[in-house]
Motif scaffolding. Structure first.
Motif, short mmCIF file in Angstrom:
data_model
loop_
_atom_site.label_atom_id
_atom_site.label_comp_id
_atom_site.label_asym_id
_atom_site.label_seq_id
_atom_site.Cartn_x
_atom_site.Cartn_y
_atom_site.Cartn_z
N ARG A 181 0.84 -1.20 0.00
CA ARG A 181 0.00 0.00 0.00
C ARG A 181 0.87 1.25 0.00
NH1 ARG A 181 -4.47 -0.61 4.49
NH2 ARG A 181 -4.89 1.45 3.66
N THR A 182 2.16 1.08 -0.26
CA THR A 182 3.10 2.19 -0.24
C THR A 182 3.06 2.91 -1.59
OG1 THR A 182 4.53 0.96 1.27
CG2 THR A 182 5.49 2.86 0.16
N SER A 183 2.76 4.20 -1.52
CA SER A 183 2.63 4.98 -2.75
C SER A 183 3.97 5.48 -3.26
CB SER A 183 1.70 6.17 -2.53
OG SER A 183 2.30 7.10 -1.65
N VAL A 184 4.02 5.68 -4.56
CA VAL A 184 5.19 6.31 -5.17
C VAL A 184 5.36 7.70 -4.58
CG1 VAL A 184 6.13 7.21 -7.33
CG2 VAL A 184 5.06 4.94 -7.29
N ARG A 185 4.25 8.36 -4.30
CA ARG A 185 4.27 9.68 -3.68
C ARG A 185 5.03 9.67 -2.35
NH1 ARG A 185 -1.21 12.66 -2.58
NH2 ARG A 185 -1.02 11.18 -0.91
N ARG A 186 4.81 8.66 -1.55
CA ARG A 186 5.50 8.57 -0.26
C ARG A 186 7.01 8.43 -0.47
NH1 ARG A 186 5.00 4.32 4.72
NH2 ARG A 186 6.20 5.58 6.18
N ILE A 187 7.39 7.59 -1.42
CA ILE A 187 8.81 7.42 -1.73
C ILE A 187 9.38 8.75 -2.24
CG2 ILE A 187 10.50 6.17 -3.15
CD1 ILE A 187 9.00 4.43 -1.01
N ALA A 188 8.64 9.42 -3.13
CA ALA A 188 9.08 10.71 -3.67
C ALA A 188 9.24 11.74 -2.56
CB ALA A 188 8.10 11.19 -4.73
N GLY A 189 8.32 11.74 -1.61
CA GLY A 189 8.41 12.68 -0.50
C GLY A 189 9.67 12.48 0.32
N LEU A 190 9.97 11.24 0.62
CA LEU A 190 11.19 10.93 1.38
C LEU A 190 12.43 11.30 0.58
CD1 LEU A 190 10.09 7.51 2.90
CD2 LEU A 190 10.45 9.65 4.15
N TYR A 191 12.39 11.02 -0.71
CA TYR A 191 13.50 11.36 -1.59
C TYR A 191 13.71 12.87 -1.64
CZ TYR A 191 16.06 11.81 -6.00
OH TYR A 191 16.97 12.14 -6.98
N ASN A 192 12.62 13.62 -1.75
CA ASN A 192 12.71 15.08 -1.82
C ASN A 192 13.13 15.71 -0.49
OD1 ASN A 192 12.12 15.29 -4.53
ND2 ASN A 192 9.92 15.35 -4.17
N GLN A 193 13.03 14.96 0.59
CA GLN A 193 13.53 15.42 1.89
C GLN A 193 15.04 15.17 2.03
OE1 GLN A 193 11.13 13.36 4.77
NE2 GLN A 193 9.32 14.58 4.33
N GLY A 194 15.64 14.59 1.00
CA GLY A 194 17.09 14.38 1.01
C GLY A 194 17.54 12.96 1.27
N ASN A 195 16.60 12.02 1.40
CA ASN A 195 16.96 10.62 1.62
C ASN A 195 17.32 9.96 0.30
OD1 ASN A 195 16.12 10.12 4.57
ND2 ASN A 195 14.34 11.16 3.70
N ASN A 196 18.37 9.13 0.30
CA ASN A 196 18.67 8.36 -0.89
C ASN A 196 17.94 7.01 -0.82
OD1 ASN A 196 20.28 6.46 0.58
ND2 ASN A 196 22.08 7.77 0.35
N ALA A 197 18.05 6.23 -1.87
CA ALA A 197 17.31 4.97 -1.96
C ALA A 197 17.62 4.04 -0.79
CB ALA A 197 17.59 4.27 -3.29
N GLU A 234 18.66 4.83 2.23
CA GLU A 234 18.07 5.36 3.46
C GLU A 234 16.56 5.11 3.50
OE1 GLU A 234 21.15 9.07 4.26
OE2 GLU A 234 19.52 9.32 2.80
N ILE A 235 15.92 5.26 2.36
CA ILE A 235 14.48 4.99 2.29
C ILE A 235 14.21 3.52 2.56
CG2 ILE A 235 12.44 4.98 0.78
CD1 ILE A 235 13.74 7.43 -0.66
N ALA A 236 15.03 2.63 2.00
CA ALA A 236 14.86 1.19 2.22
C ALA A 236 15.05 0.83 3.69
CB ALA A 236 15.83 0.41 1.34
N ARG A 237 15.98 1.48 4.37
CA ARG A 237 16.17 1.23 5.80
C ARG A 237 14.96 1.73 6.60
NH1 ARG A 237 21.50 2.30 4.62
NH2 ARG A 237 21.38 4.52 5.13
N ARG A 238 14.44 2.86 6.20
CA ARG A 238 13.30 3.45 6.90
C ARG A 238 12.02 2.66 6.67
NH1 ARG A 238 12.40 9.89 6.67
NH2 ARG A 238 11.02 10.01 8.45
N LEU A 239 11.82 2.21 5.44
CA LEU A 239 10.63 1.42 5.08
C LEU A 239 11.09 -0.01 4.83
CD1 LEU A 239 8.98 3.97 2.59
CD2 LEU A 239 8.56 3.71 5.04
#
Length: 95
Positions: free
Chosen positions: A26-42, A44-49
């Motif tokens: 149920r994870t949206s591309v928008r959520r990934i984009a938001g985290l990316y736009n906050q300065g997280n790299n792929a 870091e996002i994978a560790r967080r989610l």
């Protein structure tokens, strides 16, 4: 021989919101984009989610970059709606 992944099957459209999501989640591309736009790299996002694989994160980021204008507009519209609701709530509690 390794099994190849069809990356076109990693992103799908959510039937309820009509927004792109990572298939099987149920994870949206928008959520990934938001985290990316906050300065997280792929990574870091994978560790967080941690329910997502790095492949799923990169698929979402690829989708985002291929459709950036539409997704950024969707994010901006939601932010505007949120701010309007917050303003209305503040005014209602102030009265």
């Amino acid at each position: 021989m390794a099994t190849l992944t069809d990356i076109g099957k990693l992103i799908t459209t959510d039937a309820n919101s009509n927004r792109p999501v990572i298939a099987g989640t149920r994870t949206s591309v928008r959520r990934i984009a938001g985290l990316y736009n906050q300065g997280n790299n792929a990574e870091e996002i994978a560790r967080r989610l941690n329910h997502l694989t790095i492949t799923q994160i990169y698929a979402a980021l690829t989708y985002y970059h291929a459709n950036r204008q539409e997704i950024d507009q969707d994010i901006a519209a939601e932010q505007t709606a949120y701010e309007e609701l917050a303003k209305q709530h503040y005014q209602a509690t102030k009265s």
